[in-house]
Scaffold this motif. Structure first.
Motif: not given
Length: 167
Positions: A73-98
């Motif tokens: 298998y290969h990584f495509l993207q996160w369900s919110d269309a973010n393609t960063s891998n690894p992923r670090t969410d910055a300046n968090v302003q809301s709940h997130l589920s991906v």
């Protein structure tokens, strides 16, 4: 934390007291920091490395989460269309589920007859990792017999071009 008001009800910030005629003792009141939840999950075909559930203060950053693909298998993207891998969410302003999305590796199978023969079945196929291709048969011309596939296989359904030998 956010400034709410002073203990005497004043919301002035900064504050300058004027016309003072007595002692003043006030306390700055602040709101509790807002905490948001970051939830990461892995879809079919992979796993996660890192903390999948994170509580993060508003405006802060989460920690890195890596989507790791399983074999084939290969990584495509996160369900919110973010393609960063690894992923670090910055300046968090809301709940997130991906969810990390993965796709099966795909391979191309090409079959071609050698001289003195023909093919039956789909001669060009796309097959997912670990799957089985469709049946392909090497058909020798009259007076010839099937010898082998060019990859030295003896199964008439194997890959690549084939060779025929005259009887």
């Amino acid at each position: 934390c956010n400034f709410l008001q002073w203990s005497d009800g004043s919301t002035a910030n900064p504050r300058t007291d004027t016309g003072v005629t007595g002692d003043i003792a006030v306390t700055a009141l602040f709101s509790q920091p807002t905490l948001y939840t970051l939830h990461y999950s892995a879809g079919s075909g992979g796993t996660l490395q890192g903390q999948a559930e994170q509580s993060v203060q508003q405006g802060a950053s989460g920690t890195a989460v890596t989507a790791e693909e399983n074999t084939g298998y290969h990584f495509l993207q996160w369900s919110d269309a973010n393609t960063s891998n690894p992923r670090t969410d910055a300046n968090v302003q809301s709940h997130l589920s991906v969810t990390a999305l993965f796709a099966a590796d795909q391979y191309t199978l090409n079959y071609a007859p050698g001289p003195n023969g023909s093919m039956w079945g789909p001669v060009a196929q796309n097959v997912n990792h670990g799957s089985t291709g469709s049946l392909v048969v090497a058909l020798p011309n009259e007076g010839y017999r099937f010898l082998s596939w060019s990859d030295s296989g003896v199964n008439p359904a194997g890959p690549q071009a084939n060779a025929f030998r005259k009887d």
